[in-house]
Write a protein that holds these residues in place. Structure first.
Motif, PDB file in Angstrom:
ATOM      1  N   ASN A 170      14.597  14.529  63.463  1.00  0.00           N
ATOM      2  CA  ASN A 170      16.016  14.864  63.417  1.00  0.00           C
ATOM      3  C   ASN A 170      16.134  16.381  63.420  1.00  0.00           C
ATOM      4  N   TYR A 171      17.378  16.884  63.473  1.00  0.00           N
ATOM      5  CA  TYR A 171      17.606  18.316  63.299  1.00  0.00           C
ATOM      6  C   TYR A 171      17.250  18.706  61.864  1.00  0.00           C
ATOM      7  N   ILE A 172      16.809  19.942  61.668  1.00  0.00           N
ATOM      8  CA  ILE A 172      16.448  20.363  60.313  1.00  0.00           C
ATOM      9  C   ILE A 172      17.703  20.501  59.456  1.00  0.00           C
ATOM     10  N   HIS A 173      17.601  20.073  58.198  1.00  0.00           N
ATOM     11  CA  HIS A 173      18.711  20.222  57.263  1.00  0.00           C
ATOM     12  C   HIS A 173      18.539  21.522  56.481  1.00  0.00           C
ATOM     13  N   ILE A 174      19.491  21.835  55.627  1.00  0.00           N
ATOM     14  CA  ILE A 174      19.450  23.135  54.955  1.00  0.00           C
ATOM     15  C   ILE A 174      18.305  23.226  53.947  1.00  0.00           C
ATOM     16  N   GLY A 175      17.798  22.075  53.496  1.00  0.00           N
ATOM     17  CA  GLY A 175      16.611  22.109  52.652  1.00  0.00           C
ATOM     18  C   GLY A 175      15.401  22.583  53.430  1.00  0.00           C
ATOM     19  N   ASN A 176      15.225  22.064  54.650  1.00  0.00           N
ATOM     20  CA  ASN A 176      14.161  22.554  55.534  1.00  0.00           C
ATOM     21  C   ASN A 176      14.345  24.040  55.826  1.00  0.00           C
ATOM     22  N   ALA A 177      15.607  24.418  56.101  1.00  0.00           N
ATOM     23  CA  ALA A 177      15.897  25.812  56.437  1.00  0.00           C
ATOM     24  C   ALA A 177      15.599  26.731  55.261  1.00  0.00           C
ATOM     25  N   ARG A 178      15.888  26.265  54.042  1.00  0.00           N
ATOM     26  CA  ARG A 178      15.635  27.092  52.867  1.00  0.00           C
ATOM     27  C   ARG A 178      14.149  27.450  52.792  1.00  0.00           C
ATOM     28  N   SER A 179      13.282  26.460  52.999  1.00  0.00           N
ATOM     29  CA  SER A 179      11.843  26.706  52.942  1.00  0.00           C
ATOM     30  C   SER A 179      11.413  27.647  54.059  1.00  0.00           C
ATOM     31  N   ALA A 180      11.895  27.384  55.275  1.00  0.00           N
ATOM     32  CA  ALA A 180      11.506  28.217  56.417  1.00  0.00           C
ATOM     33  C   ALA A 180      11.965  29.657  56.233  1.00  0.00           C
ATOM     34  N   ILE A 181      13.180  29.847  55.730  1.00  0.00           N
ATOM     35  CA  ILE A 181      13.712  31.196  55.517  1.00  0.00           C
ATOM     36  C   ILE A 181      12.989  31.882  54.368  1.00  0.00           C
TER      37      ILE A 181
END
Length: 468
Positions: free
Chosen positions: A34-45
């Motif tokens: 799926n598209y990344i959610h903001i939890g995924n984005a938090r880790s990546a950022i």
């Protein structure tokens, strides 16, 4: 002296890389169904910001972050969409790269995929079987968790409590295949019509945990500097990675374990979930929100702290980022009438603030204290930009320092690129109208520029403009 909080030891430790000047870091990436959610984005950022700070401090960073491109969720999603698992993976890996680029996340040095490493995964599992740490059962292969004496150390969970928890999450068929409820799958026998690969234990596919052990050690070595990921991965994923890797190599897996905090959604501070209807993807967010604002919100919170993704915090982030950008624009504007020669007092102040920023970030990447120092630099810059006479060298140092520090947070400060003949002519026409007290025409020109996204600011040094 840079210190990091090591989840394994539950304390801050002085950071020392295995190879001086080089950092090998592995961060668990998303399962691409799926598209990344903001939890995924938090880790990546969070880990992109950490990487950027290491680079700012002079390190070369070898950054590996994987894609899980085969597992139960992917098989289910591919079936629902009537496409193959590889087609699903390709679709959402492309989306991941697009969405992360939008929030200015640098690509990893290497983005390996689980399915690209099947021979290495099979070989890794075979070593564990040969050493007595794993066993085959009806086409599955399981790891003997109890055999690894440090199992549970990372998540600080006693083995007996793990046994009770495992028993509650194992169905009867799997329970019968396992020697012990806490044992976990390294290889899963294929079900009819599932994607699979041939192995010594029959057709199947890798378990979730084994892929990261294989890919991290393949690209970074048996022991590397930093392993990162979200707090939700401490157990069982990272616990299992340690057990697998150290059983195979006989060496310490990673020297430092870093875990970022959770993201909650809305003013009620709820945990994000599809059942609550608050599941938010980056793909949808950046359709209506400037990606730089999302990046600013995430990057300027210390990575271990939780983040509340709420309208209030978005507004605060918007205003704070605009405050910094305006200071940068004001400094840029004053270059037009600056004299040569530096102002030594201001340069000393800038150097002191930069040192304060470094001290904050050296303390386990304390982004909140770091950005507070940037706000002090903004205050100093605004005061200086209002002076009747300013020095070109001092302005440039302030501009360079703001750009350098904000780049660590992944923020690009925009140099004013609107200096074209039409805009300048309209400003001159507006100034003439104001001198003639023709305020209707003056307002009309201001509103016309506003529609084009250009905001005018009347200052003692003249009228300047910026892009909204």
């Amino acid at each position: 002296m840079l210190k990091v909080y090591n989840t394994l030891t539950r304390q801050k430790e002085i950071f020392k890389s295995i190879k001086p000047g080089t950092i090998n870091m592995y961060v668990c990436g998303p399962t691409v169904y799926n598209y990344i959610h903001i939890g995924n984005a938090r880790s990546a950022i969070a880990f992109d910001t950490i990487r950027r700070y290491f680079e700012f401090r002079g390190y070369q960073v070898n950054y590996v972050s994987n894609f899980t491109d085969v597992d139960d969720k992917m098989i289910k999603a591919a079936n629902e969409q009537r496409i193959t698992v590889p087609q699903l993976a390709d679709k959402f890996i492309a989306a991941f790269m697009e969405d992360t680029q939008a929030v200015n996340i640098e690509p990893a040095t290497k983005h390996p995929r689980a399915t690209e490493n099947i021979p290495e995964i099979i070989a890794f599992i075979q070593v564990l079987i040969d050493k007595g740490y794993a066993y085959e059962s009806e086409g599955d292969v399981y790891y003997r968790a109890r055999k690894f004496k440090h199992y549970g150390d990372l998540s600080a969970q006693p083995i007996d409590e793990l046994e009770v928890g495992a028993s509650q999450h194992v169905d009867d068929q799997e329970f019968d295949r396992k020697e012990d409820p806490i044992d976990f799958a390294l290889w899963k026998a294929a079900k009819p019509h599932e994607i699979n690969w041939e192995s010594p234990w029959g057709a199947g596919r890798p378990g979730w945990h084994i892929e990261c052990s294989v890919m991290s050690t393949k690209y970074l070595g048996d022991t590397f500097d930093i392993h990162g990921g979200g707090q939700d991965l401490e157990f069982p994923h990272h616990e299992n990675e340690i057990a697998q890797s150290e059983a195979k190599t006989g060496k310490k897996f990673a020297n430092y374990w870093l875990h970022n905090g959770f993201v909650t959604v809305g003013d009620e501070n709820e945990k994000m979930s599809k059942s609550l209807g608050n599941f938010v993807t980056v793909h949808d967010i950046i359709k209506t929100l400037d990606p730089q604002i999302l990046r600013f919100l995430m990057a300027t919170t210390q990575y271990r702290r939780p983040i509340q993704y709420s309208q209030k915090n978005i507004i605060d982030a918007t205003n704070n980022l605009q405050h910094i950008q305006t200071a940068f624009t004001n400094l840029s504007y004053r270059l037009k009438d600056a004299v040569t020669g530096p102002n030594e007092a201001e340069l000393v102040d800038v150097a002191q603030l930069k040192n304060q920023f470094i001290a904050a970030m050296d303390d386990d990447f304390n982004a909140q204290n770091g950005i507070a120092t940037v706000y002090e630099l903004v205050k100093l810059s605004n005061i200086y930009a209002q002076k009747k006479q300013v020095a070109q060298e001092t302005l440039q140092v302030m501009l360079n320092t703001l750009q350098e520090l904000m780049a660590i947070f992944g923020i690009r400060l925009q140099t004013n690129t609107l200096d074209d003949t039409k805009i300048e002519a309209l400003i001159a026409k507006r100034n003439a109208a104001r001198d003639n007290k023709d305020f209707q025409l003056s307002d009309q020109i201001r509103d016309e520029l506003k529609k084009q996204g250009i905001v005018l600011e009347d200052t003692p040094q003249g009228t300047r403009y910026r892009k909204e």
